[in-house]
Design a protein around this motif. Structure first.
Motif, PDB file in Angstrom:
ATOM      1  N   UNK B  71       7.566  39.491-111.292  1.00 15.97           N
ATOM      2  CA  UNK B  71       7.953  39.412-112.696  1.00 15.97           C
ATOM      3  C   UNK B  71       9.026  40.456-112.935  1.00 15.97           C
ATOM      4  N   UNK B  72       9.954  40.111-113.816  1.00 19.93           N
ATOM      5  CA  UNK B  72      11.026  41.057-114.106  1.00 19.93           C
ATOM      6  C   UNK B  72      12.119  40.926-113.070  1.00 19.93           C
ATOM      7  N   UNK B  73      13.251  41.554-113.404  1.00 22.56           N
ATOM      8  CA  UNK B  73      14.449  41.377-112.614  1.00 22.56           C
ATOM      9  C   UNK B  73      14.444  42.267-111.377  1.00 22.56           C
ATOM     10  N   UNK B  74      14.911  41.695-110.272  1.00 24.61           N
ATOM     11  CA  UNK B  74      15.085  42.479-109.045  1.00 24.61           C
ATOM     12  C   UNK B  74      16.333  43.344-109.211  1.00 24.61           C
ATOM     13  N   UNK B  75      16.614  44.193-108.261  1.00 26.78           N
ATOM     14  CA  UNK B  75      17.787  45.063-108.330  1.00 26.78           C
ATOM     15  C   UNK B  75      19.077  44.285-108.146  1.00 26.78           C
ATOM     16  N   UNK B  76      20.176  45.037-107.956  1.00 22.87           N
ATOM     17  CA  UNK B  76      21.487  44.418-107.820  1.00 22.87           C
ATOM     18  C   UNK B  76      21.549  43.548-106.563  1.00 22.87           C
ATOM     19  N   UNK B  77      22.207  42.410-106.735  1.00 20.21           N
ATOM     20  CA  UNK B  77      22.408  41.501-105.604  1.00 20.21           C
ATOM     21  C   UNK B  77      23.874  41.115-105.624  1.00 20.21           C
ATOM     22  N   UNK B  78      24.519  41.147-104.465  1.00 19.29           N
ATOM     23  CA  UNK B  78      25.942  40.823-104.458  1.00 19.29           C
ATOM     24  C   UNK B  78      26.144  39.329-104.264  1.00 19.29           C
ATOM     25  N   UNK B  79      27.305  38.875-104.745  1.00 18.68           N
ATOM     26  CA  UNK B  79      27.649  37.475-104.591  1.00 18.68           C
ATOM     27  C   UNK B  79      27.779  37.142-103.111  1.00 18.68           C
ATOM     28  N   UNK B  80      28.248  38.135-102.352  1.00 14.71           N
ATOM     29  CA  UNK B  80      28.410  37.912-100.911  1.00 14.71           C
ATOM     30  C   UNK B  80      27.063  37.630-100.251  1.00 14.71           C
ATOM     31  N   UNK B  81      26.037  38.343-100.728  1.00 15.95           N
ATOM     32  CA  UNK B  81      24.711  38.126-100.147  1.00 15.95           C
ATOM     33  C   UNK B  81      24.218  36.713-100.451  1.00 15.95           C
ATOM     34  N   UNK B  82      24.503  36.268-101.679  1.00 14.95           N
ATOM     35  CA  UNK B  82      24.116  34.899-102.055  1.00 14.95           C
ATOM     36  C   UNK B  82      24.861  33.899-101.169  1.00 14.95           C
ATOM     37  N   UNK B  83      26.170  34.133-101.009  1.00 10.09           N
ATOM     38  CA  UNK B  83      26.980  33.240-100.167  1.00 10.09           C
ATOM     39  C   UNK B  83      26.405  33.135 -98.761  1.00 10.09           C
ATOM     40  N   UNK B  84      26.064  34.281 -98.199  1.00 10.19           N
ATOM     41  CA  UNK B  84      25.535  34.278 -96.837  1.00 10.19           C
ATOM     42  C   UNK B  84      24.262  33.441 -96.761  1.00 10.19           C
ATOM     43  N   UNK B  85      23.410  33.626 -97.755  1.00 11.72           N
ATOM     44  CA  UNK B  85      22.130  32.904 -97.714  1.00 11.72           C
ATOM     45  C   UNK B  85      22.319  31.400 -97.890  1.00 11.72           C
ATOM     46  N   UNK B  86      23.399  31.025 -98.567  1.00  6.97           N
ATOM     47  CA  UNK B  86      23.645  29.601 -98.807  1.00  6.97           C
ATOM     48  C   UNK B  86      24.309  28.907 -97.629  1.00  6.97           C
ATOM     49  N   UNK B  87      24.795  29.735 -96.684  1.00  5.93           N
ATOM     50  CA  UNK B  87      25.485  29.175 -95.499  1.00  5.93           C
ATOM     51  C   UNK B  87      26.581  28.187 -95.920  1.00  5.93           C
ATOM     52  N   UNK B  88      26.562  27.000 -95.308  1.00  6.95           N
ATOM     53  CA  UNK B  88      27.662  26.050 -95.547  1.00  6.95           C
ATOM     54  C   UNK B  88      27.729  25.559 -96.995  1.00  6.95           C
ATOM     55  N   UNK B  89      26.622  25.685 -97.725  1.00  2.00           N
ATOM     56  CA  UNK B  89      26.645  25.253 -99.126  1.00  2.00           C
ATOM     57  C   UNK B  89      27.505  26.174 -99.978  1.00  2.00           C
ATOM     58  N   UNK B  90      27.719  27.394 -99.495  1.00  2.00           N
ATOM     59  CA  UNK B  90      28.471  28.372-100.281  1.00  2.00           C
ATOM     60  C   UNK B  90      29.895  27.909-100.554  1.00  2.00           C
ATOM     61  N   UNK B  91      30.438  27.135 -99.633  1.00  2.00           N
ATOM     62  CA  UNK B  91      31.830  26.716 -99.790  1.00  2.00           C
ATOM     63  C   UNK B  91      31.991  25.500-100.708  1.00  2.00           C
TER      64      UNK B  91
END
Ligand code: ATP
Ligand code: MG
Lengths: 251, 437
Positions: B71-91
């Protein structure tokens, strides 16, 4: 030069001997034909040359340019120039013919230590070879051999051979199922590859093919052995007499 | 009824609620719905193998521990980290809306300026009148929905207005950072008549391979609307994902669902699809990869409640190691649903001796003028084909990869959006190569 020496082969899972001492030499630049009754072991010989699993070599050896190929994987053999045109080419759903050809060509070029072709180079090369064999662009886009007629599959085998430019080509009944025109087209494809550096082995039931691709020698295989070798005229003789003299003979 | 002793996880799931209830979004009515849901869950417990729908995926056994709810917000997350986790979907060129540990993150999301679409985080929407939490009584599935209702923190409420044709897909990213927590999300999507939209949910892990998700999506497809709805689960080797889709397809509408699951410890995706109008077409297909001890269960309930609708399902699984695939596909044709046309196929490619595939198709047909078929296959890589390819110089690894790709392609080709199809294909193939399946 291909040298097959006293080759004995049995099935891996069964105690069934299929090749029982095959001796065959095809010098560079020569084309040999093997004829023989059904079940005599011709396709088995072709498979063992190409390196298919499921067989055990119990004696003898196969040397290609002086080197034994028996321990090599099928793809290593292909890189050394060995090519088998299958009696029954397989269908590969989901893999476009062009993609397959390109993957095969580049794998072989790479293993031969040559530069891989760029896409435009490759396309130009394939289209030119395909045109000679009457293989349409539409066929190149379809999944390999899926829904192709028997004759189209055989042409596709020859196209693959032209693209891979092997130095040892084994053609297992490439003529069966071909109409007269297709036979001529396929023969032209094979003849175009004939050269001082290449050895070829044609497995066939019909002497007609040998009118188009004139062999240097004809061998008769029966019951797992080469029982007779002669000049191209031997094929004509077999056409008249059949294999009666070979199948009845006891070892 | 004999009372079954509660498992540790069941007790924790019921008990944890009191500790977080006042931090969960929604007004009074929502709070009541939540506490009633936790009561329902308490009575039902986790579904287990003696419940028909959970025969192959015994949650009492799988969910040994209930992780504490995030519950509640996690700390800072970078867009780059999201991109990495999305793999090919990021593009993929998409309207991206990001949730981290079940909380909407505007700084990582695109502001919606597109006409014809309205997106509101569920946490905000729940405060407004008229927005509640669906609590349908889904057969065999009430406990999972109840847990979702009780714990849901956020999700996307999406409205696509009548006739709107969205040029770009909407990509909902559900990323997990917190190690060992339960993340509960819900999307409520409605696509009005004659609109066209492509919606993607990606459930990915940013750091820890461990976690539990309960993710539910309700989607209503209006008359004549065309919707593509894809879901990717890429959650981590120790993660457990419980997914629910609840799809209603209106008259003459087209709904195309696709589910890709890989690199996730345990996945159960249950989809309920009901036709609410005639002449509609629906397709739910997908690809699942399981290796190691991974388990992927795809359960579908397709309800031809009205006449003249078409349903198609094609699932392809690649199973290696001790990986296990489960496919349960039920097609119901109601008494007046004449001219229904349903076809279903589930196929597994077994790369190891220990892998397992269980397939249970079920047809419940109460109308007579219908065409329904189903099938299931389970095969190993074809050695003859491998030899054929290798005889042409292709090495064993490449030949295997080509065969696996061609096996999967039949399913991924169902995705009509070109960019999405290519991204999904690349993602699945990339995942296969990573794991050297
Ligand atoms: N995998 C196998 N299992 C069982 N028997 C086999 C196998 N492979 C070959 N044989 C047997 O070995 C013998 C030789 O078969 P092969 O295919 O080599 O004959 P062939 O000369 O090519 O015949 P054809 O002219 O009909 O093509 C046959 O009796 C065949 O049944
Ligand atoms: Mg043969």
């Amino acid at each position: 030069m291909l040298e097959i020496k006293n080759l004995h082969v049995k099935l891996e899972d069964e105690d069934k001997a299929i090749l029982k001492g095959v001796d065959l030499v095809i010098p560079k630049g020569e084309v040999h034909a093997i004829m023989g009754p059904n079940g005599s072991g011709k396709s088995t010989l072709a498979y063992v040359i190409a390196g298919r699993d499921g067989y055990t070599v119990t004696d003898g050896d196969i040397l290609w340019n002086g080197e034994s190929i028996l321990e090599m994987e099928p793809d290593e053999r292909a890189a050394k120039g060995v090519f088998l045109a299958f009696q029954y080419p397989l269908e590969l759903p989901g893999v476009a013919t062009l993609t397959f050809l390109r993957t095969a060509a580049n794998s072989v070029l790479k293993k031969r230590g040559l530069k891989e072709m760029t896409t435009p180079e490759f396309l130009k090369h394939v289209r030119a070879e395909a045109a000679k064999l009457g293989v349409t662009d539409e066929m190149l886009k379809r999944p390999l051999n899926v829904g192709f007629s028997g004759g189209e599959k055989k042409r596709m085998e020859i196209l693959q051979m032209s693209v891979l430019a092997p130095t040892l080509a084994v053609l297992d009944e490439t003529d069966s199922g071909l109409d007269i025109d297709a036979m001529r087209v396929v023969a032209q494809g094979v003849n175009a590859l004939r050269g001082p550096e290449r050895s070829m082995l044609l497995i066939t039931h019909y002497q007609r093919l040998l009118d188009y691709i004139v062999p240097d020698k004809v061998h008769v295989m029966a019951r797992g052995r080469i029982l007779k070798t002669g000049p191209k005229e031997l094929a004509l003789e077999l056409e008249r007499t059949g294999y009666a003299g070979f199948v009845g003979e006891t070892a | 009824m004999a009372t079954i002793e509660k498992t540790r996880a069941e007790e924790a799931l019921a008990a944890n609620f009191a500790g977080v209830a006042d931090k969960l979004p929604g007004g009074r009515a929502v709070a009541e719905a939540r506490s009633s849901a936790i009561g329902t869950f308490g009575a039902l417990g986790l579904p287990h193998r003696r419940i028909e729908e959970w025969k192959y995926s015994d949650l009492r056994n799988v969910l040994k521990d209930a992780l504490p709810p995030a519950v509640g917000s996690a700390g800072a997350v970078s867009e780059a980290a999201i991109d990495t986790s999305l793999r090919q979907l990021a593009r993929l060129d998409a309207i991206r809306i990001v949730f981290v540990d079940g909380v909407h993150r505007p700084e990582l999301s695109e502001a919606i300026e597109t006409r014809g679409i309205e997106v509101t985080p569920l946490a905000q929407a729940l405060g407004k009148p008229g927005v509640g939490l669906m609590h349908d009584d889904l057969p065999g599935h009430a406990a999972v929905v109840a847990l979702n209702t009780a714990y849901v923190t956020d999700g996307a409420v999406i409205k696509v207005s009548q006739g709107a044709k969205l040029a770009r897909p909407v990509l909902l990213v559900f990323a997990r950072t917190a190690a060992g927590s339960l993340v509960t999300t819900r999307n409520v999507i409605s696509v009005a008549a004659d609109a066209e939209a492509t919606l993607i949910e990606a459930h990915v892990a940013l750091a820890s391979p461990k976690g539990q998700d309960n993710a539910l999506t309700e989607i209503t497809v209006g008359e004549g609307a065309r919707v593509t709805h894809a879901k990717v689960v890429l959650s981590g080797a120790e993660a457990q994902h419980l997914g629910t889709w609840l799809v209603k397809v209106g008259q003459s509408a087209s709904y195309r669902g696709f589910q890709a699951t890989a690199e996730t410890g345990f996945t159960r995706n249950t989809s309920f699809l009901t036709y609410t109008g005639e002449d509609a077409k629906a397709d739910i297909s997908g690809v699942f990869l399981a290796r190691g001890n991974e388990h992927v269960d795809t359960t579908l309930v397709i309800d031809h409640a009205v006449p003249a609708c078409e349903s198609r399902e094609l699932f392809k699984g690649v199973l290696d190691g001790r990986g296990r695939g489960v496919f349960q596909g039920k097609v119901i044709v109601r008494p007046d649903a004449q001219k229904s046309d349903g076809k279903q196929m589930a196929q597994a490619l077994m790369l190891s001796e220990e892998a397992e595939f269980d397939s249970k198709p079920e047809l419940e047909i109460f109308a007579d003028d219908v065409v329904c078929g189903h099938g299931s296959t389970c095969a190993e890589l074809d050695e003859d084909l491998l030899f054929y390819m290798r005889a042409r110089g292709i090495d064993r690894e490449t030949a295997r990869a080509l065969l696996i790709e061609s096996f999967i392609a039949e399913a991924t080709e169902k995705v009509e959006h070109e960019g999405l199809r290519e991204a999904l294909q690349a993602l699945v193939i990339g995942s296969l190569q990573r794991g050297k399946v």
